[in-house]
Write a protein that holds these residues in place. Structure first.
Motif, PDB file in Angstrom:
ATOM      1  N   ARG A 146      36.416  45.909  34.725  1.00 27.14           N
ATOM      2  CA  ARG A 146      36.923  45.596  36.081  1.00 27.14           C
ATOM      3  C   ARG A 146      36.276  46.461  37.163  1.00 27.14           C
ATOM      4  O   ARG A 146      36.354  46.139  38.343  1.00 27.14           O
ATOM      5  N   GLU A 147      35.645  47.563  36.760  1.00 33.56           N
ATOM      6  CA  GLU A 147      34.920  48.411  37.706  1.00 33.56           C
ATOM      7  C   GLU A 147      33.448  48.015  37.798  1.00 33.56           C
ATOM      8  O   GLU A 147      32.646  48.727  38.396  1.00 33.56           O
ATOM      9  N   HIS A 148      33.110  46.883  37.178  1.00 33.42           N
ATOM     10  CA  HIS A 148      31.740  46.352  37.183  1.00 33.42           C
ATOM     11  C   HIS A 148      30.767  47.219  36.371  1.00 33.42           C
ATOM     12  O   HIS A 148      29.554  47.132  36.563  1.00 33.42           O
ATOM     13  N   LYS A 149      31.310  48.028  35.478  1.00 39.66           N
ATOM     14  CA  LYS A 149      30.474  48.844  34.603  1.00 39.66           C
ATOM     15  C   LYS A 149      30.234  48.097  33.290  1.00 39.66           C
ATOM     16  O   LYS A 149      31.135  47.452  32.760  1.00 39.66           O
ATOM     17  N   ILE A 150      29.026  48.219  32.778  1.00 37.72           N
ATOM     18  CA  ILE A 150      28.672  47.515  31.550  1.00 37.72           C
ATOM     19  C   ILE A 150      29.350  48.176  30.354  1.00 37.72           C
ATOM     20  O   ILE A 150      29.210  49.376  30.119  1.00 37.72           O
ATOM     21  N   LEU A 151      30.104  47.371  29.593  1.00 40.86           N
ATOM     22  CA  LEU A 151      30.745  47.842  28.377  1.00 40.86           C
ATOM     23  C   LEU A 151      29.876  47.550  27.162  1.00 40.86           C
ATOM     24  O   LEU A 151      29.881  48.304  26.191  1.00 40.86           O
ATOM     25  N   TYR A 152      29.160  46.433  27.226  1.00 35.63           N
ATOM     26  CA  TYR A 152      28.389  46.013  26.062  1.00 35.63           C
ATOM     27  C   TYR A 152      27.136  45.255  26.483  1.00 35.63           C
ATOM     28  O   TYR A 152      27.147  44.512  27.467  1.00 35.63           O
ATOM     29  N   TRP A 153      26.092  45.473  25.716  1.00 28.19           N
ATOM     30  CA  TRP A 153      24.773  44.875  25.997  1.00 28.19           C
ATOM     31  C   TRP A 153      24.140  44.634  24.625  1.00 28.19           C
ATOM     32  O   TRP A 153      23.648  45.570  24.008  1.00 28.19           O
ATOM     33  N   ILE A 169      24.545  50.590  29.381  1.00 23.98           N
ATOM     34  CA  ILE A 169      25.992  50.759  29.204  1.00 23.98           C
ATOM     35  C   ILE A 169      26.509  51.908  30.066  1.00 23.98           C
ATOM     36  O   ILE A 169      25.924  52.989  30.110  1.00 23.98           O
ATOM     37  N   GLY A 170      27.602  51.638  30.765  1.00 17.39           N
ATOM     38  CA  GLY A 170      28.193  52.630  31.666  1.00 17.39           C
ATOM     39  C   GLY A 170      27.690  52.542  33.090  1.00 17.39           C
ATOM     40  O   GLY A 170      28.209  53.217  33.972  1.00 17.39           O
ATOM     41  N   THR A 171      26.683  51.695  33.321  1.00 15.01           N
ATOM     42  CA  THR A 171      26.155  51.520  34.676  1.00 15.01           C
ATOM     43  C   THR A 171      26.601  50.170  35.244  1.00 15.01           C
ATOM     44  O   THR A 171      27.150  49.339  34.534  1.00 15.01           O
ATOM     45  N   ASP A 172      26.328  49.968  36.524  1.00 14.03           N
ATOM     46  CA  ASP A 172      26.592  48.663  37.145  1.00 14.03           C
ATOM     47  C   ASP A 172      25.269  47.990  37.507  1.00 14.03           C
ATOM     48  O   ASP A 172      25.162  47.281  38.501  1.00 14.03           O
ATOM     49  N   GLU A 181      16.077  43.027  43.170  1.00 19.06           N
ATOM     50  CA  GLU A 181      16.892  43.904  44.013  1.00 19.06           C
ATOM     51  C   GLU A 181      18.364  43.732  43.668  1.00 19.06           C
ATOM     52  O   GLU A 181      18.778  42.705  43.126  1.00 19.06           O
ATOM     53  N   ALA A 182      19.163  44.744  44.008  1.00 17.48           N
ATOM     54  CA  ALA A 182      20.592  44.716  43.705  1.00 17.48           C
ATOM     55  C   ALA A 182      21.288  43.576  44.432  1.00 17.48           C
ATOM     56  O   ALA A 182      21.086  43.382  45.638  1.00 17.48           O
ATOM     57  N   ARG A 183      22.109  42.827  43.682  1.00 21.54           N
ATOM     58  CA  ARG A 183      22.909  41.736  44.245  1.00 21.54           C
ATOM     59  C   ARG A 183      23.963  41.353  43.203  1.00 21.54           C
ATOM     60  O   ARG A 183      23.829  41.676  42.022  1.00 21.54           O
ATOM     61  N   PRO A 184      25.039  40.667  43.616  1.00 20.93           N
ATOM     62  CA  PRO A 184      26.077  40.305  42.643  1.00 20.93           C
ATOM     63  C   PRO A 184      25.565  39.298  41.614  1.00 20.93           C
ATOM     64  O   PRO A 184      24.782  38.395  41.940  1.00 20.93           O
ATOM     65  N   CYS A 185      26.012  39.473  40.387  1.00 20.70           N
ATOM     66  CA  CYS A 185      25.785  38.484  39.338  1.00 20.70           C
ATOM     67  C   CYS A 185      27.042  37.620  39.223  1.00 20.70           C
ATOM     68  O   CYS A 185      28.056  37.898  39.856  1.00 20.70           O
ATOM     69  N   MET A 186      26.969  36.586  38.422  1.00 19.77           N
ATOM     70  CA  MET A 186      28.107  35.702  38.262  1.00 19.77           C
ATOM     71  C   MET A 186      29.342  36.466  37.787  1.00 19.77           C
ATOM     72  O   MET A 186      30.459  36.226  38.256  1.00 19.77           O
ATOM     73  N   ALA A 187      29.150  37.416  36.865  1.00 21.43           N
ATOM     74  CA  ALA A 187      30.266  38.218  36.361  1.00 21.43           C
ATOM     75  C   ALA A 187      30.964  38.983  37.488  1.00 21.43           C
ATOM     76  O   ALA A 187      32.194  39.104  37.505  1.00 21.43           O
ATOM     77  N   ASP A 188      30.189  39.491  38.440  1.00 15.06           N
ATOM     78  CA  ASP A 188      30.764  40.253  39.558  1.00 15.06           C
ATOM     79  C   ASP A 188      31.618  39.360  40.449  1.00 15.06           C
ATOM     80  O   ASP A 188      32.705  39.758  40.890  1.00 15.06           O
ATOM     81  N   ALA A 246      46.334  40.595  33.301  1.00 12.31           N
ATOM     82  CA  ALA A 246      45.510  41.037  34.433  1.00 12.31           C
ATOM     83  C   ALA A 246      44.032  40.981  34.056  1.00 12.31           C
ATOM     84  O   ALA A 246      43.675  41.167  32.886  1.00 12.31           O
ATOM     85  N   PRO A 247      43.140  40.708  35.041  1.00 15.81           N
ATOM     86  CA  PRO A 247      41.700  40.698  34.748  1.00 15.81           C
ATOM     87  C   PRO A 247      41.260  42.037  34.170  1.00 15.81           C
ATOM     88  O   PRO A 247      41.554  43.093  34.728  1.00 15.81           O
ATOM     89  N   ALA A 248      40.575  42.010  33.028  1.00 16.30           N
ATOM     90  CA  ALA A 248      40.147  43.237  32.364  1.00 16.30           C
ATOM     91  C   ALA A 248      38.640  43.355  32.292  1.00 16.30           C
ATOM     92  O   ALA A 248      38.087  44.448  32.415  1.00 16.30           O
ATOM     93  N   ALA A 249      37.959  42.239  32.101  1.00 17.95           N
ATOM     94  CA  ALA A 249      36.503  42.266  31.950  1.00 17.95           C
ATOM     95  C   ALA A 249      35.967  40.848  32.079  1.00 17.95           C
ATOM     96  O   ALA A 249      36.733  39.887  32.159  1.00 17.95           O
ATOM     97  N   VAL A 250      34.659  40.752  32.116  1.00 15.69           N
ATOM     98  CA  VAL A 250      33.991  39.448  32.108  1.00 15.69           C
ATOM     99  C   VAL A 250      32.870  39.498  31.085  1.00 15.69           C
ATOM    100  O   VAL A 250      32.130  40.474  31.009  1.00 15.69           O
ATOM    101  N   ILE A 251      32.785  38.451  30.271  1.00 18.81           N
ATOM    102  CA  ILE A 251      31.669  38.322  29.341  1.00 18.81           C
ATOM    103  C   ILE A 251      30.718  37.258  29.892  1.00 18.81           C
ATOM    104  O   ILE A 251      31.162  36.203  30.352  1.00 18.81           O
ATOM    105  N   GLU A 252      29.444  37.582  29.898  1.00 16.37           N
ATOM    106  CA  GLU A 252      28.434  36.631  30.377  1.00 16.37           C
ATOM    107  C   GLU A 252      27.436  36.393  29.240  1.00 16.37           C
ATOM    108  O   GLU A 252      26.877  37.339  28.675  1.00 16.37           O
ATOM    109  N   VAL A 253      27.267  35.134  28.896  1.00 13.91           N
ATOM    110  CA  VAL A 253      26.377  34.735  27.810  1.00 13.91           C
ATOM    111  C   VAL A 253      25.144  34.076  28.411  1.00 13.91           C
ATOM    112  O   VAL A 253      25.254  33.172  29.251  1.00 13.91           O
ATOM    113  N   ILE A 254      23.978  34.545  27.980  1.00  9.21           N
ATOM    114  CA  ILE A 254      22.709  34.092  28.549  1.00  9.21           C
ATOM    115  C   ILE A 254      21.919  33.338  27.479  1.00  9.21           C
ATOM    116  O   ILE A 254      21.550  33.912  26.456  1.00  9.21           O
TER     117      ILE A 254
END
Length: 324
Positions: A146-153, A169-172, A181-188, A246-254
């Motif tokens: 929920r803090e937009h930090k990567i939990l898993y890669w 992992i641990g970064t946004d 360049e930095a911009r929101p992804c779908m997960a964000d 409550a929203p906890a995380a988002v998983i994005e599959v590529i």
């Protein structure tokens, strides 16, 4: 549960909750120190002015000073065998100088967090199982909290993006896999619960709700940052909720759909070439069903049989064997 000890480490108060969780009545414990030097409690250490570092060495669990008031110490996940049962408690203790004019005392509060701990352990087990599956998943995937930090890669994501999990992992910085360049992804956007109308600002209308996942979205696009010459991918992102909903995380599959996309483009080119030959050929060409009904006719065929257009010929010829 709440209990107090005096400056001699003797128990001077033992409330009803402590009776329940310990199985010992107040009359049995008040006035006793239970050989505190051999079996010290948090309150005993606090009364002696022991540091957090020493407490951690003794109990083997983290200790911290309360962020609300100085001199109050807390140990979360404090395990004890009170009442003959193994339970998890959170202990909070502080000194009480000049207690009723009888010198310094200490108070300790024990909160039974066993149920919460079991829920947390089940959640961690679920996360471990999920991450274990994702690690061997043949499709690239990542999870952000929920803090937009990567939990898993996962490994497939490492291969596709050329970015190591240890660096991500641990970064946004998940945007680095897709954009220069930095911009929101779908997960964000999903985590921030951005209104769907605003999605087009970032995806030019190329973002749609998933037909399979209730709270999922998907998009297909070409990303120049992937691979040597860029890759076509289909991304699907879905919201993960905690036990409270409550929203906890988002998983994005590529999914890399470059080969499929190239095959589709090749098919379109082939169909265009065939259509050009069909339309511009000087010879008559037609297609029909086994029953003799025309399916398609090129312009040369229509002219040869005196029809004004291929459409007219298809409409009027109902039996190729008899009419042609």
């Amino acid at each position: 549960g709440v209990f107090l000890i005096d400056q001699e480490h003797r128990i001077i108060h033992w409330n009803r909750v402590m009776e329940t969780i310990s199985g010992q009545q107040a009359r049995e414990v008040v006035g006793k120190d239970f050989n505190w030097r051999a079996n010290p409690r948090l309150a005993d250490f606090v009364l002696e002015g022991t540091s957090c570092a020493e407490l951690e060495r003794h109990f083997g669990v983290p200790c911290r000073e309360s962020g609300f008031l100085p001199g109050i110490y807390e140990q979360s996940n404090y395990s004890t065998g009170l009442g003959g049962q193994r339970k998890w408690f959170r202990a909070t203790a502080t000194r009480l100088p000049g207690w009723h004019g009888k010198g310094t005392a200490a108070i300790e509060v024990l909160e039974d967090i066993t149920e919460r701990r079991l829920i947390e352990e089940k959640l961690r087990d679920s996360e471990r199982r999920l991450f274990s599956v994702l690690e061997e998943f043949p499709v690239a995937a990542f999870v952000v909290d929920r803090e937009h930090k990567i939990l898993y890669w996962n490994r497939a994501m490492e291969t596709l993006s050329k970015l190591k999990a240890s660096d991500m992992i641990g970064t946004d910085k998940h945007w680095r896999a897709f954009y220069p360049e930095a911009r929101p992804c779908m997960a964000d956007l999903i985590l921030d619960e951005i209104a769907e109308q605003q999605f087009s600002q970032w995806y030019d209308g190329n973002l749609r709700r998933s037909t399979l996942i209730p709270e999922g979205y998907e998009t297909s696009n070409f990303f120049v940052t992937l691979g040597e010459n860029g890759r076509w991918i289909r991304a699907t992102a879905s919201l993960l909720r905690d036990v409270q909903g409550a929203p906890a995380a988002v998983i994005e599959v590529i999914e890399d759909i470059t080969e499929r996309r190239q095959a589709e483009e090749s098919l379109k080119e082939s169909e265009a070439k065939f259509r050009s030959i069909f339309e511009n050929a000087q010879e008559g060409i037609f297609q029909s069903t086994y029953a003799g009904r025309l399916l398609s006719v090129n312009p040369a065929m229509a002219v040869m049989y005196g029809f004004a257009s291929p459409g007219q010929m298809i409409a009027e010829v109902v039996d190729v064997g008899k009419q042609l």
